[in-house]
Design an enzyme around this catalytic site. Sequence first.
Site: not given
Length: 381
Positions: A103, A128, A202, A276, A342
Amino acid sequence: MRLRTLAMLGCIATPLSSPALAVTVSRHVFGTMPDAQPVEALTMTSASGMSATVLTLGASVQSVIVPDARGRKADVVLGYADLKGYLDKPSYFGSTVGRVANRIARGRFTLDGKAYQVPVNDGPNSLHGGTKGFDKVVWEVVSVSSGPVAKVVLRYVSPDGDQGYPGTLTTTATYSLNEKGDLSVDYRATTDKPTVVNLSNHTYWNLAGEGSARGALGELLTIPAEEYSPTDATAIPTGEFRKVAGTVFDFRKPAAINDRVRDASDVQIRYGRGYDHNWVVSRKAAAAPRVMARVEDPVSGRVMEVLSEQPGIQFYSGNFLDGTITGKSGHIYREGDAIVLEPQMFPDTPNHPAFGSVRLDPGQAYTNHITFRFSAGAKAR
């Protein structure tokens, strides 16, 4: 330092096989884009029984078939059986994400005194790469080769101003598979004017097998990081480097994901509806790839180690898989049916100088070397 890292990650499992025969590559048309552009599927297959299929759409991992401790094969990544699914509801399944993975707050950053605005596509933020990031374009096949290490080289040239980013960015994604059980993707990018870049992969992983009723949250996760990046309610880092010790973010020793993923006592879990977040494996990139995460499925015995030279790794626990997607095996994907790991620079780095830099200048090359190393332990039943 290496001995300490290995100690934290526990014993190393036996490779899937010893080096032997060549890994072969096959290719076929997977589907056709609305503009009539074909999308290819390229499959690398080893003598050990492992295979990996990559799509030219998004330079995406569509399938990875891995044997367990008893030799039973299963596809361990989520995705679709046909192109329509990737177009109708992409969800970044297996995709290469960029120009800037993760982000950017409010989609804004400044470079050399000039303000840039990129598309906002995740609440108030850019995610992304924007509304048409690298996951939504068809990459060119540069080369395909079989051998002891099979390789598929894909390329995408992002023009100056693409999604608001400056500079023409030429990116290659080199996927490779060897007989030891290593699936790698090496990202490399160059530019003709100063820009920002942060690429990652991802893929949604479930070592129990895609579509397994057990989901992925019973898997044991290890991340050798002393710190993580807490966020605000919109998933933008606050800028703090917070210690994992004494929190639900402490994965320095193997722990089942489902033991902590719903612990609402931590506001960070409430913000993300689970995990996350970025784990700070180090404050800067390493000279060579090192183990950044280890995942073990205690039932099948499958083990995956994630290696990269990047300083951070985003761990996402599949919190927004909401049952509205039917995957390639005909199963509905639900919350926790897969996890994403990731390796990358920290989220919103362009707006946090203390995080380092994602700047890329002409004459330089951006790289991110990611390896997913598979093996099988002795716990399958």
